[in-house]
Design a protein around this motif. Structure first.
Motif, PDB file in Angstrom:
ATOM      1  N   LEU A 111       9.128   4.605 -14.336  1.00 58.72           N
ATOM      2  CA  LEU A 111       8.748   5.759 -15.147  1.00 58.72           C
ATOM      3  C   LEU A 111       9.831   6.162 -16.132  1.00 58.72           C
ATOM      4  N   TRP A 112      11.089   6.072 -15.709  1.00 62.04           N
ATOM      5  CA  TRP A 112      12.189   6.502 -16.574  1.00 62.04           C
ATOM      6  C   TRP A 112      13.209   5.378 -16.748  1.00 62.04           C
ATOM      7  N   ASP A 113      13.907   5.412 -17.849  1.00 64.73           N
ATOM      8  CA  ASP A 113      14.968   4.436 -18.111  1.00 64.73           C
ATOM      9  C   ASP A 113      16.238   4.919 -17.432  1.00 64.73           C
ATOM     10  N   ILE A 114      16.360   4.626 -16.141  1.00 60.98           N
ATOM     11  CA  ILE A 114      17.462   5.198 -15.359  1.00 60.98           C
ATOM     12  C   ILE A 114      18.427   4.159 -14.814  1.00 60.98           C
ATOM     13  N   LEU A 115      18.070   2.876 -14.880  1.00 61.72           N
ATOM     14  CA  LEU A 115      18.920   1.850 -14.282  1.00 61.72           C
ATOM     15  C   LEU A 115      19.928   1.312 -15.289  1.00 61.72           C
ATOM     16  N   VAL A 116      21.038   0.853 -14.765  1.00 57.53           N
ATOM     17  CA  VAL A 116      22.067   0.225 -15.578  1.00 57.53           C
ATOM     18  C   VAL A 116      22.257  -1.199 -15.080  1.00 57.53           C
ATOM     19  N   ASP A 117      22.096  -2.182 -15.967  1.00 54.70           N
ATOM     20  CA  ASP A 117      22.276  -3.573 -15.571  1.00 54.70           C
ATOM     21  C   ASP A 117      23.749  -3.857 -15.334  1.00 54.70           C
ATOM     22  N   LEU A 150      37.650   1.843  -7.381  1.00 53.04           N
ATOM     23  CA  LEU A 150      36.715   2.412  -8.341  1.00 53.04           C
ATOM     24  C   LEU A 150      37.345   3.609  -9.051  1.00 53.04           C
ATOM     25  N   ALA A 151      38.084   4.429  -8.323  1.00 59.38           N
ATOM     26  CA  ALA A 151      38.730   5.593  -8.928  1.00 59.38           C
ATOM     27  C   ALA A 151      39.728   5.181 -10.008  1.00 59.38           C
ATOM     28  N   SER A 152      40.336   4.006  -9.837  1.00 60.80           N
ATOM     29  CA  SER A 152      41.328   3.548 -10.807  1.00 60.80           C
ATOM     30  C   SER A 152      40.694   3.025 -12.091  1.00 60.80           C
ATOM     31  N   ILE A 173      31.417  -0.886  -9.544  1.00 58.14           N
ATOM     32  CA  ILE A 173      32.464  -1.869  -9.862  1.00 58.14           C
ATOM     33  C   ILE A 173      31.851  -3.069 -10.585  1.00 58.14           C
ATOM     34  N   GLU A 174      30.682  -3.516 -10.121  1.00 58.05           N
ATOM     35  CA  GLU A 174      30.012  -4.660 -10.734  1.00 58.05           C
ATOM     36  C   GLU A 174      29.615  -4.371 -12.182  1.00 58.05           C
ATOM     37  N   VAL A 175      29.187  -3.142 -12.458  1.00 53.33           N
ATOM     38  CA  VAL A 175      28.842  -2.768 -13.829  1.00 53.33           C
ATOM     39  C   VAL A 175      30.054  -2.923 -14.732  1.00 53.33           C
ATOM     40  N   TYR A 176      31.187  -2.439 -14.289  1.00 51.13           N
ATOM     41  CA  TYR A 176      32.417  -2.526 -15.085  1.00 51.13           C
ATOM     42  C   TYR A 176      32.842  -3.974 -15.284  1.00 51.13           C
ATOM     43  N   GLN A 177      32.812  -4.745 -14.205  1.00 50.56           N
ATOM     44  CA  GLN A 177      33.270  -6.129 -14.301  1.00 50.56           C
ATOM     45  C   GLN A 177      32.293  -7.013 -15.079  1.00 50.56           C
ATOM     46  N   GLY A 178      31.007  -6.652 -15.048  1.00 45.19           N
ATOM     47  CA  GLY A 178      30.021  -7.482 -15.722  1.00 45.19           C
ATOM     48  C   GLY A 178      29.772  -7.125 -17.169  1.00 45.19           C
ATOM     49  N   THR A 179      30.115  -5.874 -17.562  1.00 43.70           N
ATOM     50  CA  THR A 179      29.786  -5.434 -18.920  1.00 43.70           C
ATOM     51  C   THR A 179      30.990  -4.981 -19.739  1.00 43.70           C
TER      52      THR A 179
END
Length: 465
Positions: A111-117, A150-152, A173-179
């Protein structure tokens, strides 16, 4: 007159009749059903997950049933990526998509665009990352260490995610490392889009009808208990045994992230681990001769019962308890995320009472049919949608963390923190701590007073006789 083709979404707790209504509406409006159940995507466990039977599936086309195996992960992102093309194709053909299921987060993702790849095809920033960690390293780290890491790299997410929520920590963490971007940055981009809000991006499909199947809690509890008993008669024990034997080699991680944490399977693991197929057959024979009724707690004291039936009874009781608890969680989610979101674009939500099965045609099906037909024809619907309500924490910061040193617990969001500070449990522990501190102070004063008296006596001059 041009008819609108809405996306029809059927929400509701386990046992409220979602499958029944989805079939009726699919037959009435020529729609196709998209299952939004995080456990029904997996092959097997048809009885344990209350999957639509083969006969029911023959009445209307179903999507996203049996599309994954227990050995492979299937996340909400996998679901969204599989379901959206189906919805788009159906709408293009003017065929109503009917989304039905109890996994509300799955439904939200549509319903909403809420996910982050967590991956981008051309991550220009990935080469600039200086804190990349290998998957093996992440898997070996404790949850506390992961949260510190993650805090760092993303202090905002570390503040927003509970320190014990390993799954969400890893995802950030995966979002940061992947994007090459933090999850906080990506969420900010979503929220700043037209129609965005604190929960994420805007509404994806403006022509959406939400049907919420409700049931009186005492009626639902009895229905859920009877459902578990009915599963035994349908062959639940045999299905669980076969599934258990086939998936012994699945990694331990799957027990917390995949089908192995299914409500309806994990509750029976103690029995399946301790007993074998021979005990299953003896118990099945007992159940057949006792109308598939497990012995009561008093009857369990009798001699001559099949080995293991006491443990099976305990597993069934646990399943009933967990199922009732989950149904309440589903209701709370809908109230908070669909009715109680202050600035979110939420389609009209219509309540249908399924408490009285005999009243189903008039109270449920005919009302649902009227709501859908009114929308399709552009006519005013005489049935009023549910009123929106304001969540008591709507104006509070829900992306901050607090730690209660007294109770030694973390709380995410000002609302939960406020509830905790007002709770009787916290007040009792606070008073107990204060009482202990006072007692320690009094004991320290007593010891000091005793020491002072000893010192005075030892230093007092001796008197002459």
């Amino acid at each position: 007159m041009m008819r609108k083709v809405p996306l029809i979404v059927i929400l509701g707790s386990t046992g409220t009749g979602k499958t029944k209504l989805s079939l009726e509406l699919a037959e009435r409006f020529g729609g196709e059903i998209i299952s939004a159940d995080s456990m029904q995507v997996y092959t097997n466990l048809d009885i344990a997950t209350a999957k639509a039977t083969k006969e029911e599936q023959a009445r209307a086309r179903h999507h996203l049933l049996d599309v994954a195996t227990p050995a492979e992960p299937f996340t909400v992102t996998h679901f969204r990526n599989a379901a959206l093309p189906i919805i788009e194709r159906l709408l293009t053909k003017s065929t109503p998509p009917i989304v039905v299921g109890g996994t509300n987060y799955y439904i939200e993702s549509l319903l909403w665009d809420i996910l982050v790849d967590t991956q981008e095809g051309d991550s220009k920033n990935s080469s600039l990352l200086t804190q990349q960690l290998a998957d093996e390293t992440l898997a070996a780290m404790t949850t506390a260490a992961l949260h510190q890491h993650l805090a760092s790299i993303d202090a905002g997410s570390a503040n927003r995610i509970h320190p014990n929520n390993r799954r969400k920590i890893l995802r950030a963490i995966e979002v940061y490392q992947g994007t090459g971007q933090t999850l906080t940055e990506k969420l900010a981009e979503q929220r700043q889009r037209p129609g965005g809000n604190r929960l994420g991006g805007p509404l994806r499909y403006p022509h959406t009808i939400l049907l919420w199947l409700r049931c009186q809690q005492d009626v639902l509890n009895a229905r859920l208990d009877g459902r578990v008993d009915g599963m035994l008669q349908q062959g639940l024990l045999k299905e669980l045994r076969q599934f258990h034997d086939e998936n012994k080699a699945v990694t331990v991680q799957a027990y917390t992230s995949g089908v192995l944490q299914t409500i309806g399977y994990k509750e029976f693991v103690p029995y399946l681990m301790k007993h074998n197929e021979q005990q299953d057959e003896q118990i099945e024979e007992y159940l057949r001769t006792h109308a598939y009724r497990l012995p009561s707690k008093e009857e369990l004291k009798q001699e001559g019962l099949p080995v293991g039936i006491d443990l099976l009874r305990a597993c069934c009781d646990e399943l009933k308890l967990v199922t009732r608890r989950y149904s309440k969680k589903q209701i709370k989610w809908i109230n908070n995320r669909f009715l109680g979101s202050k600035d979110r674009q939420v389609p009209d939500l219509y309540e249908l009472d399924t408490s009285d099965v005999s009243a189903w045609p008039a109270a449920v099906y005919q009302r649902a049919e009227f709501i859908v037909e009114s929308y399709r024809s552009g006519q005013l619907c005489e049935i009023e949608p549910m009123a929106k309500r304001v969540h008591p924490g709507a104006d509070l910061n829900e992306e901050t963390s607090n730690f209660c040193a007294i109770c030694e617990r973390h709380f995410v969001g000002e609302y939960q923190w406020g509830l905790h500070l007002k709770s009787n449990k916290h007040k009792r522990r606070r008073e107990a701590k204060r009482r202990k501190e006072r007692e320690q102070e009094q004991e320290a004063e007593r010891q000091q007073s005793t020491a002072d008296k000893v010192f005075v006596n030892e230093t007092k001059p001796e008197t002459l006789a």
